[in-house]
Design a protein around this motif. Structure first.
Motif, PDB file in Angstrom:
ATOM      1  N   LEU A   1       1.684  -2.371   1.920  1.00 23.86           N
ATOM      2  CA  LEU A   1       1.753  -2.132   3.362  1.00 23.86           C
ATOM      3  C   LEU A   1       2.749  -3.085   4.003  1.00 23.86           C
ATOM      4  O   LEU A   1       2.818  -4.253   3.654  1.00 23.86           O
ATOM      5  CB  LEU A   1       0.391  -2.374   4.017  1.00 23.86           C
ATOM      6  CG  LEU A   1      -0.730  -1.409   3.672  1.00 23.86           C
ATOM      7  CD1 LEU A   1      -2.028  -1.896   4.283  1.00 23.86           C
ATOM      8  CD2 LEU A   1      -0.406  -0.018   4.161  1.00 23.86           C
TER       9      LEU A   1
ATOM     10  N   ARG B   1      -3.748   3.694   3.520  1.00 31.06           N
ATOM     11  CA  ARG B   1      -2.534   3.519   2.706  1.00 31.06           C
ATOM     12  C   ARG B   1      -2.568   2.300   1.785  1.00 31.06           C
ATOM     13  O   ARG B   1      -1.655   2.091   1.012  1.00 31.06           O
ATOM     14  CB  ARG B   1      -1.298   3.411   3.600  1.00 31.06           C
ATOM     15  CG  ARG B   1      -1.039   4.580   4.545  1.00 31.06           C
ATOM     16  CD  ARG B   1      -0.936   5.897   3.809  1.00 31.06           C
ATOM     17  NE  ARG B   1      -0.422   6.989   4.608  1.00 31.06           N
ATOM     18  CZ  ARG B   1      -1.110   7.721   5.472  1.00 31.06           C
ATOM     19  NH1 ARG B   1      -2.373   7.447   5.707  1.00 31.06           N
ATOM     20  NH2 ARG B   1      -0.550   8.717   6.127  1.00 31.06           N
TER      21      ARG B   1
ATOM     22  N   TYR C   1      -4.404   3.840   9.628  1.00 31.08           N
ATOM     23  CA  TYR C   1      -3.245   4.092   8.770  1.00 31.08           C
ATOM     24  C   TYR C   1      -3.222   3.044   7.663  1.00 31.08           C
ATOM     25  O   TYR C   1      -3.050   3.375   6.485  1.00 31.08           O
ATOM     26  CB  TYR C   1      -1.951   4.034   9.593  1.00 31.08           C
ATOM     27  CG  TYR C   1      -0.707   4.250   8.758  1.00 31.08           C
ATOM     28  CD1 TYR C   1      -0.231   5.520   8.515  1.00 31.08           C
ATOM     29  CD2 TYR C   1      -0.027   3.155   8.233  1.00 31.08           C
ATOM     30  CE1 TYR C   1       0.912   5.727   7.747  1.00 31.08           C
ATOM     31  CE2 TYR C   1       1.117   3.348   7.458  1.00 31.08           C
ATOM     32  CZ  TYR C   1       1.572   4.630   7.224  1.00 31.08           C
ATOM     33  OH  TYR C   1       2.691   4.823   6.455  1.00 31.08           O
TER      34      TYR C   1
END
Length: 106
Positions: free
Chosen positions: A47, A39, A35
């Motif tokens: 993040l 991202r 993830y």
């Protein structure tokens, strides 16, 4: 990452997914490596958590340095091997010619 040269074992992907099972369901993805990897952007703070991605970046940096160092050593070793072969060939030819042209006394 840009050169698509990072190889990941499937067991790592499974471990990454399973290791976050105890986290809050709404927050679980933020702690997963893949993830984080999908991202990340160039923007600062893109993040909430990047701990696993930082760990992978550190490992990749270590191995890149190690492989580059070994390449340099391998090139130097190959040059030395070629030099030694040429020196051996020269000595065999020089000594072989001098032994054949010298008189024999036995």
């Amino acid at each position: 990452m840009n050169q698509h040269r990072l190889v990941v074992c499937t067991s790592v992907v499974e471990w990454d997914y399973d290791s976050t099972a105890a986290f809050i369901p709404d927050e679980v993805n933020k702690f997963r490596l893949f993830y984080q990897m999908t991202r990340i952007t160039r923007n600062r703070g893109s993040l909430a958590h990047d701990d696993r991605l930082d760990a992978v970046a550190g490992c990749v940096a270590y191995w890149l340095e190690w492989m580059a160092r070994n390449t340099t050593i391998a090139v130097e070793q190959r040059k030395q091997d070629l030099f030694d072969q040429e020196l051996t060939r020269f000595m065999e030819n020089a000594l072989g010619a001098s032994l054949q042209s010298s008189p024999r006394f036995f």
